[in-house]
Design a protein around this motif. Structure first.
Motif, PDB file in Angstrom:
ATOM      1  N   GLU A  17      -8.829 -15.239  18.909  1.00  0.00           N
ATOM      2  CA  GLU A  17      -7.973 -16.266  18.330  1.00  0.00           C
ATOM      3  C   GLU A  17      -6.829 -15.626  17.699  1.00  0.00           C
ATOM      4  N   VAL A  18      -5.877 -16.444  17.679  1.00  0.00           N
ATOM      5  CA  VAL A  18      -4.561 -15.806  17.132  1.00  0.00           C
ATOM      6  C   VAL A  18      -3.925 -16.906  16.226  1.00  0.00           C
ATOM      7  N   PHE A  19      -3.711 -16.613  14.972  1.00  0.00           N
ATOM      8  CA  PHE A  19      -3.215 -17.410  13.989  1.00  0.00           C
ATOM      9  C   PHE A  19      -1.708 -17.142  13.323  1.00  0.00           C
ATOM     10  N   VAL A  20      -1.058 -18.134  13.102  1.00  0.00           N
ATOM     11  CA  VAL A  20       0.229 -17.612  12.093  1.00  0.00           C
ATOM     12  C   VAL A  20      -0.182 -18.208  10.885  1.00  0.00           C
ATOM     13  N   LEU A  21       0.213 -17.302   9.643  1.00  0.00           N
ATOM     14  CA  LEU A  21       0.162 -17.959   8.245  1.00  0.00           C
ATOM     15  C   LEU A  21       1.296 -17.453   7.449  1.00  0.00           C
ATOM     16  N   GLY A  22       1.318 -18.129   6.501  1.00  0.00           N
ATOM     17  CA  GLY A  22       2.762 -17.541   5.639  1.00  0.00           C
ATOM     18  C   GLY A  22       2.775 -18.275   4.196  1.00  0.00           C
ATOM     19  N   SER A  23       4.110 -18.045   3.677  1.00  0.00           N
ATOM     20  CA  SER A  23       4.168 -18.382   2.291  1.00  0.00           C
ATOM     21  C   SER A  23       4.188 -20.108   2.222  1.00  0.00           C
ATOM     22  N   ARG A  24       4.240 -20.677   2.916  1.00  0.00           N
ATOM     23  CA  ARG A  24       4.283 -22.161   2.581  1.00  0.00           C
ATOM     24  C   ARG A  24       2.971 -22.657   2.660  1.00  0.00           C
ATOM     25  N   ALA A  25       2.660 -23.901   2.068  1.00  0.00           N
ATOM     26  CA  ALA A  25       1.318 -24.544   1.918  1.00  0.00           C
ATOM     27  C   ALA A  25       0.900 -24.964   3.509  1.00  0.00           C
ATOM     28  N   GLU A  26       2.074 -25.427   4.223  1.00  0.00           N
ATOM     29  CA  GLU A  26       1.601 -25.722   5.766  1.00  0.00           C
ATOM     30  C   GLU A  26       1.171 -24.645   6.364  1.00  0.00           C
ATOM     31  N   MET A  27       1.166 -23.377   6.032  1.00  0.00           N
ATOM     32  CA  MET A  27       0.948 -22.166   6.810  1.00  0.00           C
ATOM     33  C   MET A  27      -0.334 -21.397   5.918  1.00  0.00           C
ATOM     34  N   GLY A  28      -0.919 -22.160   4.995  1.00  0.00           N
ATOM     35  CA  GLY A  28      -2.064 -21.352   4.468  1.00  0.00           C
ATOM     36  C   GLY A  28      -1.890 -20.867   3.031  1.00  0.00           C
ATOM     37  N   HIS A  29      -0.552 -20.613   2.602  1.00  0.00           N
ATOM     38  CA  HIS A  29      -0.325 -19.877   1.429  1.00  0.00           C
ATOM     39  C   HIS A  29      -0.735 -18.553   1.319  1.00  0.00           C
ATOM     40  N   TRP A  30      -0.782 -17.767   2.652  1.00  0.00           N
ATOM     41  CA  TRP A  30      -1.504 -16.458   3.005  1.00  0.00           C
ATOM     42  C   TRP A  30      -2.966 -16.217   2.964  1.00  0.00           C
ATOM     43  N   ASP A  31      -3.504 -17.568   2.954  1.00  0.00           N
ATOM     44  CA  ASP A  31      -5.147 -17.623   3.045  1.00  0.00           C
ATOM     45  C   ASP A  31      -5.411 -18.068   4.596  1.00  0.00           C
ATOM     46  N   PRO A  32      -6.065 -17.018   5.457  1.00  0.00           N
ATOM     47  CA  PRO A  32      -6.177 -17.249   6.581  1.00  0.00           C
ATOM     48  C   PRO A  32      -6.944 -18.436   7.047  1.00  0.00           C
ATOM     49  N   SER A  33      -7.920 -19.045   6.015  1.00  0.00           N
ATOM     50  CA  SER A  33      -8.596 -20.215   6.408  1.00  0.00           C
ATOM     51  C   SER A  33      -7.759 -21.263   6.606  1.00  0.00           C
ATOM     52  N   GLY A  34      -6.463 -21.384   6.090  1.00  0.00           N
ATOM     53  CA  GLY A  34      -5.382 -22.432   6.058  1.00  0.00           C
ATOM     54  C   GLY A  34      -4.171 -22.065   7.044  1.00  0.00           C
ATOM     55  N   ALA A  35      -4.455 -20.972   7.811  1.00  0.00           N
ATOM     56  CA  ALA A  35      -3.557 -20.619   8.941  1.00  0.00           C
ATOM     57  C   ALA A  35      -3.596 -21.647  10.126  1.00  0.00           C
ATOM     58  N   VAL A  36      -2.222 -21.482  10.862  1.00  0.00           N
ATOM     59  CA  VAL A  36      -2.097 -22.357  12.049  1.00  0.00           C
ATOM     60  C   VAL A  36      -2.677 -21.772  13.234  1.00  0.00           C
ATOM     61  N   HIS A  48      -6.518  -6.215  29.128  1.00  0.00           N
ATOM     62  CA  HIS A  48      -5.371  -5.218  29.502  1.00  0.00           C
ATOM     63  C   HIS A  48      -4.058  -6.105  29.899  1.00  0.00           C
ATOM     64  N   GLU A  49      -4.134  -7.475  29.709  1.00  0.00           N
ATOM     65  CA  GLU A  49      -2.881  -8.204  30.355  1.00  0.00           C
ATOM     66  C   GLU A  49      -2.440  -8.812  29.143  1.00  0.00           C
ATOM     67  N   PRO A  50      -0.969  -8.481  28.770  1.00  0.00           N
ATOM     68  CA  PRO A  50      -0.586  -9.320  27.699  1.00  0.00           C
ATOM     69  C   PRO A  50      -0.335 -10.856  27.809  1.00  0.00           C
ATOM     70  N   CYS A  51      -0.272 -11.583  26.774  1.00  0.00           N
ATOM     71  CA  CYS A  51      -0.321 -12.891  26.772  1.00  0.00           C
ATOM     72  C   CYS A  51       0.684 -13.772  25.582  1.00  0.00           C
ATOM     73  N   LEU A  52       1.233 -14.529  26.158  1.00  0.00           N
ATOM     74  CA  LEU A  52       2.068 -15.321  25.151  1.00  0.00           C
ATOM     75  C   LEU A  52       1.231 -16.094  24.271  1.00  0.00           C
ATOM     76  N   TRP A  53       1.332 -16.279  22.766  1.00  0.00           N
ATOM     77  CA  TRP A  53       0.765 -17.118  22.085  1.00  0.00           C
ATOM     78  C   TRP A  53       1.604 -17.914  21.244  1.00  0.00           C
ATOM     79  N   SER A  54       1.433 -19.259  21.227  1.00  0.00           N
ATOM     80  CA  SER A  54       2.450 -19.894  20.359  1.00  0.00           C
ATOM     81  C   SER A  54       1.535 -21.032  19.698  1.00  0.00           C
TER      82      SER A  54
END
Length: 99
Positions: A17-36, A48-54
């Protein structure tokens, strides 16, 4: 304000599973449990095959501060942060993405 994030990743297994997290509350404030959680653009056919995640993040306006973000993977419940080797320069510019 809607932000769309994307990353191309070659998963090591079908249960990644892939997530984006970050410096904003909407992105979890660096806490993976709140990541998108991001979605794969196609069914994972092979490790072996690359895939685009969005993923989309709705940020409350006004967006005045620098937005720092990072992509993380979760495999079998464990979060895996991207590996990083510092080669000089501004550590933050290499460690995280910035908008």
């Amino acid at each position: 304000m809607l932000f769309r994030f994307g990353v191309i990743l070659t998963p090591e297994s079908a249960d990644v599973e892939v997530f984006v997290l970050g410096s904003r509350a909407e992105m979890g404030h660096w806490d993976p449990s709140g990541a998108v959680q991001m979605k794969a653009s196609q069914k994972l056919l092979s490790p072996h095959e690359p895939c685009l995640w969005s993923g989309d993040v709705q940020l409350a306006e006004p967006v005045k501060d620098t937005l720092w973000f990072k992509f993380v993977k979760r495999v079998r419940g464990a979060y895996i942060w991207e590996e990083f080797t510092w080669t000089g320069g501004d550590y933050r510019a290499h460690k995280k993405g910035c908008l």
